[in-house]
Structures are given as structure tokens and as C-alpha cells.
Design a protein around this motif. Structure first.
Motif, PDB file in Angstrom:
ATOM      1  N   TYR A   1     -58.741 -24.348  10.684  1.00 46.53           N
ATOM      2  CA  TYR A   1     -58.978 -22.947  12.080  1.00 46.53           C
ATOM      3  C   TYR A   1     -58.469 -21.489  11.791  1.00 46.53           C
ATOM      4  O   TYR A   1     -58.446 -20.533  11.737  1.00 46.53           O
ATOM      5  CB  TYR A   1     -59.717 -23.901  12.809  1.00 46.53           C
ATOM      6  CG  TYR A   1     -60.320 -22.389  13.928  1.00 46.53           C
ATOM      7  CD1 TYR A   1     -61.315 -22.297  14.137  1.00 46.53           C
ATOM      8  CD2 TYR A   1     -59.684 -22.091  15.190  1.00 46.53           C
ATOM      9  CE1 TYR A   1     -62.279 -21.311  14.806  1.00 46.53           C
ATOM     10  CE2 TYR A   1     -60.141 -21.331  15.503  1.00 46.53           C
ATOM     11  CZ  TYR A   1     -61.718 -21.209  15.980  1.00 46.53           C
ATOM     12  OH  TYR A   1     -61.680 -20.600  17.298  1.00 46.53           O
ATOM     13  N   ARG A   2     -57.307 -22.093  12.136  1.00 39.07           N
ATOM     14  CA  ARG A   2     -55.766 -20.897  12.828  1.00 39.07           C
ATOM     15  C   ARG A   2     -55.742 -20.243  11.379  1.00 39.07           C
ATOM     16  O   ARG A   2     -55.801 -19.013  11.647  1.00 39.07           O
ATOM     17  CB  ARG A   2     -54.712 -21.659  13.250  1.00 39.07           C
ATOM     18  CG  ARG A   2     -55.536 -22.534  14.771  1.00 39.07           C
ATOM     19  CD  ARG A   2     -53.923 -22.876  15.592  1.00 39.07           C
ATOM     20  NE  ARG A   2     -54.626 -23.750  16.675  1.00 39.07           N
ATOM     21  CZ  ARG A   2     -53.896 -23.788  17.410  1.00 39.07           C
ATOM     22  NH1 ARG A   2     -52.634 -23.003  17.243  1.00 39.07           N
ATOM     23  NH2 ARG A   2     -54.538 -24.570  18.647  1.00 39.07           N
TER      24      ARG A   2
ATOM     25  N   GLN B   1     -47.402 -18.706  -0.096  1.00 38.52           N
ATOM     26  CA  GLN B   1     -47.418 -18.191  -1.174  1.00 38.52           C
ATOM     27  C   GLN B   1     -48.538 -16.632  -0.758  1.00 38.52           C
ATOM     28  O   GLN B   1     -46.765 -15.965  -1.201  1.00 38.52           O
ATOM     29  CB  GLN B   1     -48.524 -17.992  -1.934  1.00 38.52           C
ATOM     30  CG  GLN B   1     -48.649 -19.500  -2.545  1.00 38.52           C
ATOM     31  CD  GLN B   1     -50.105 -20.032  -3.604  1.00 38.52           C
ATOM     32  OE1 GLN B   1     -50.939 -19.480  -3.065  1.00 38.52           O
ATOM     33  NE2 GLN B   1     -50.096 -20.696  -4.362  1.00 38.52           N
ATOM     34  N   VAL B   2     -48.489 -16.014   0.005  1.00 40.99           N
ATOM     35  CA  VAL B   2     -48.861 -14.535   0.187  1.00 40.99           C
ATOM     36  C   VAL B   2     -47.601 -14.064   0.977  1.00 40.99           C
ATOM     37  O   VAL B   2     -47.070 -13.125   0.558  1.00 40.99           O
ATOM     38  CB  VAL B   2     -50.436 -14.734   0.715  1.00 40.99           C
ATOM     39  CG1 VAL B   2     -50.131 -12.709   1.366  1.00 40.99           C
ATOM     40  CG2 VAL B   2     -51.804 -15.013   0.012  1.00 40.99           C
ATOM     41  N   LYS B   3     -47.740 -15.157   1.996  1.00 42.35           N
ATOM     42  CA  LYS B   3     -45.951 -14.290   2.587  1.00 42.35           C
ATOM     43  C   LYS B   3     -44.814 -14.870   2.565  1.00 42.35           C
ATOM     44  O   LYS B   3     -43.978 -14.456   3.035  1.00 42.35           O
ATOM     45  CB  LYS B   3     -46.602 -15.219   4.214  1.00 42.35           C
ATOM     46  CG  LYS B   3     -47.765 -13.971   5.489  1.00 42.35           C
ATOM     47  CD  LYS B   3     -47.453 -12.963   4.933  1.00 42.35           C
ATOM     48  CE  LYS B   3     -48.718 -12.019   5.828  1.00 42.35           C
ATOM     49  NZ  LYS B   3     -48.079 -10.362   5.472  1.00 42.35           N
ATOM     50  N   GLN B   4     -45.250 -15.667   1.556  1.00 41.27           N
ATOM     51  CA  GLN B   4     -43.362 -16.633   0.497  1.00 41.27           C
ATOM     52  C   GLN B   4     -42.855 -16.818   1.609  1.00 41.27           C
ATOM     53  O   GLN B   4     -41.176 -16.932   1.979  1.00 41.27           O
ATOM     54  CB  GLN B   4     -43.041 -14.692   0.021  1.00 41.27           C
ATOM     55  CG  GLN B   4     -43.548 -14.177  -0.859  1.00 41.27           C
ATOM     56  CD  GLN B   4     -43.317 -14.922  -2.089  1.00 41.27           C
ATOM     57  OE1 GLN B   4     -42.837 -15.382  -2.737  1.00 41.27           O
ATOM     58  NE2 GLN B   4     -44.441 -15.551  -2.740  1.00 41.27           N
ATOM     59  N   VAL B   5     -43.278 -17.584   2.491  1.00 44.66           N
ATOM     60  CA  VAL B   5     -42.250 -17.917   3.454  1.00 44.66           C
ATOM     61  C   VAL B   5     -42.238 -20.022   3.382  1.00 44.66           C
ATOM     62  O   VAL B   5     -43.304 -20.378   2.467  1.00 44.66           O
ATOM     63  CB  VAL B   5     -43.045 -18.200   4.962  1.00 44.66           C
ATOM     64  CG1 VAL B   5     -42.747 -16.761   5.842  1.00 44.66           C
ATOM     65  CG2 VAL B   5     -44.286 -18.579   5.172  1.00 44.66           C
TER      66      VAL B   5
ATOM     67  N   TYR C   1     -56.663 -16.832   5.937  1.00 43.72           N
ATOM     68  CA  TYR C   1     -56.275 -17.425   4.950  1.00 43.72           C
ATOM     69  C   TYR C   1     -57.127 -18.308   4.639  1.00 43.72           C
ATOM     70  O   TYR C   1     -57.356 -18.911   5.722  1.00 43.72           O
ATOM     71  CB  TYR C   1     -54.412 -18.045   4.710  1.00 43.72           C
ATOM     72  CG  TYR C   1     -53.508 -16.302   4.788  1.00 43.72           C
ATOM     73  CD1 TYR C   1     -53.308 -15.698   4.169  1.00 43.72           C
ATOM     74  CD2 TYR C   1     -52.875 -16.009   6.491  1.00 43.72           C
ATOM     75  CE1 TYR C   1     -52.257 -14.642   4.008  1.00 43.72           C
ATOM     76  CE2 TYR C   1     -52.566 -15.310   6.829  1.00 43.72           C
ATOM     77  CZ  TYR C   1     -51.641 -14.103   5.293  1.00 43.72           C
ATOM     78  OH  TYR C   1     -51.254 -13.626   5.951  1.00 43.72           O
ATOM     79  N   ARG C   2     -56.677 -19.003   3.853  1.00 40.10           N
ATOM     80  CA  ARG C   2     -57.436 -20.157   2.967  1.00 40.10           C
ATOM     81  C   ARG C   2     -56.905 -21.649   4.097  1.00 40.10           C
ATOM     82  O   ARG C   2     -57.548 -22.189   4.090  1.00 40.10           O
ATOM     83  CB  ARG C   2     -57.213 -20.341   1.304  1.00 40.10           C
ATOM     84  CG  ARG C   2     -58.935 -20.234   0.580  1.00 40.10           C
ATOM     85  CD  ARG C   2     -58.956 -20.696  -1.182  1.00 40.10           C
ATOM     86  NE  ARG C   2     -56.946 -20.992  -1.111  1.00 40.10           N
ATOM     87  CZ  ARG C   2     -56.345 -20.033  -1.960  1.00 40.10           C
ATOM     88  NH1 ARG C   2     -57.683 -18.819  -2.477  1.00 40.10           N
ATOM     89  NH2 ARG C   2     -55.005 -20.473  -2.624  1.00 40.10           N
TER      90      ARG C   2
ATOM     91  N   LYS D   1     -47.550 -19.498  15.497  1.00 36.86           N
ATOM     92  CA  LYS D   1     -47.795 -17.894  15.071  1.00 36.86           C
ATOM     93  C   LYS D   1     -47.832 -17.634  13.593  1.00 36.86           C
ATOM     94  O   LYS D   1     -47.353 -18.837  13.205  1.00 36.86           O
ATOM     95  CB  LYS D   1     -46.903 -17.691  15.040  1.00 36.86           C
ATOM     96  CG  LYS D   1     -46.248 -15.922  14.854  1.00 36.86           C
ATOM     97  CD  LYS D   1     -45.064 -15.224  15.338  1.00 36.86           C
ATOM     98  CE  LYS D   1     -43.744 -15.627  14.083  1.00 36.86           C
ATOM     99  NZ  LYS D   1     -42.186 -15.507  14.708  1.00 36.86           N
ATOM    100  N   LEU D   2     -49.271 -16.848  13.284  1.00 33.49           N
ATOM    101  CA  LEU D   2     -49.311 -16.498  12.237  1.00 33.49           C
ATOM    102  C   LEU D   2     -49.213 -15.014  11.875  1.00 33.49           C
ATOM    103  O   LEU D   2     -49.693 -13.804  12.812  1.00 33.49           O
ATOM    104  CB  LEU D   2     -50.638 -16.992  11.591  1.00 33.49           C
ATOM    105  CG  LEU D   2     -51.037 -19.233  11.051  1.00 33.49           C
ATOM    106  CD1 LEU D   2     -52.555 -18.583  11.156  1.00 33.49           C
ATOM    107  CD2 LEU D   2     -50.204 -18.661  10.398  1.00 33.49           C
ATOM    108  N   GLN D   3     -48.823 -14.276  10.915  1.00 36.08           N
ATOM    109  CA  GLN D   3     -48.534 -13.051   9.981  1.00 36.08           C
ATOM    110  C   GLN D   3     -49.751 -12.735   9.518  1.00 36.08           C
ATOM    111  O   GLN D   3     -49.944 -13.532   8.195  1.00 36.08           O
ATOM    112  CB  GLN D   3     -46.819 -12.899   9.215  1.00 36.08           C
ATOM    113  CG  GLN D   3     -46.732 -11.536   9.157  1.00 36.08           C
ATOM    114  CD  GLN D   3     -46.169 -11.230   8.722  1.00 36.08           C
ATOM    115  OE1 GLN D   3     -45.576 -11.953   8.731  1.00 36.08           O
ATOM    116  NE2 GLN D   3     -45.513  -9.197   8.794  1.00 36.08           N
ATOM    117  N   ARG D   4     -50.606 -11.640   9.653  1.00 36.57           N
ATOM    118  CA  ARG D   4     -51.974 -11.520   9.001  1.00 36.57           C
ATOM    119  C   ARG D   4     -51.335 -11.125   8.274  1.00 36.57           C
ATOM    120  O   ARG D   4     -50.513 -10.592   8.195  1.00 36.57           O
ATOM    121  CB  ARG D   4     -52.730 -10.872   9.650  1.00 36.57           C
ATOM    122  CG  ARG D   4     -53.382 -11.783  10.906  1.00 36.57           C
ATOM    123  CD  ARG D   4     -54.417 -10.767  11.936  1.00 36.57           C
ATOM    124  NE  ARG D   4     -55.196  -9.797  11.574  1.00 36.57           N
ATOM    125  CZ  ARG D   4     -55.707  -8.911  11.886  1.00 36.57           C
ATOM    126  NH1 ARG D   4     -56.203  -9.236  12.709  1.00 36.57           N
ATOM    127  NH2 ARG D   4     -56.121  -7.764  11.413  1.00 36.57           N
TER     128      ARG D   4
END
Length: 88
Positions: free
Chosen positions: A25-26, A40-44, A32-33, A58-61
Motif C-alpha cells: 500500500y505504501r 530499480q527506479v531509485k537505485q537503492v 511504485y508497484r 519513508k519513500l522517495q516519489r
């Protein structure tokens, strides 16, 4: 890091709440899926989580703003059916 994009084989809707559904959900709120796509997208390698609950903290959009989440459950029962569960 996986070099190729990992694509889900199938998708279903969540039926009842669980810790896994809470985290999905978060991720989906942030655009993100799931954790795989986020990494993959954020390379973390690591996602910030609450040590007490294991929920995402915490998530980066994609637009580089941040979402901050509570320690407690945020996905209410009425929201559970909106959560997509991907199978790889």
C-alpha cells in the motif's frame, strides 16, 4: 542491483490486510508497484523501515518529494482491495 527490469508475471488484488499488504500500500501510494520496482527506479539497496513494525517509514516519489509513514497501520480495511499484489 538487477541490471534488467524485473516485470511481474501476474497481478491480483489484496483480500485482507497483512504486514505485506501494508507495505505494498505504501509503495503504491508513492507511485511504485512494490519494493522491487522502487529499488530499480531509485537505485537503492535499502528501504527505510520502522524497526518496531517493519513497515516502510519513508519513500522517495518519482518527482523526488518524500512520503513519510507512521509506525502504525495506515491501510484501512476499506483500502485493502485497492492494493495490487504482483507475482514475479
Amino acid at each position: 542491483m538487477a541490471c534488467a527490469d524485473i516485470k511481474p508475471k501476474s497481478k491480483s488484488r489484496a483480500k485482507k490486510w497483512s504486514d505485506e499488504i501494508e507495505n505494498l500500500y505504501r509503495f503504491q501510494q508513492a507511485g511504485y508497484r512494490d519494493e522491487i520496482e522502487y529499488k530499480q527506479v531509485k537505485q537503492v539497496d535499502m528501504v527505510d523501515r520502522w524497526p518496531e513494525t517493519g513497515f516502510v517509514k519513508k519513500l522517495q516519489r518519482r518527482d523526488n518529494t518524500f512520503y513519510y509513514y507512521n509506525k502504525q497501520r495506515e491501510c484501512e480495511d476499506k483500502e485493502v482491495h485497492k492494493v495490487k499484489v504482483y507475482v514475479y
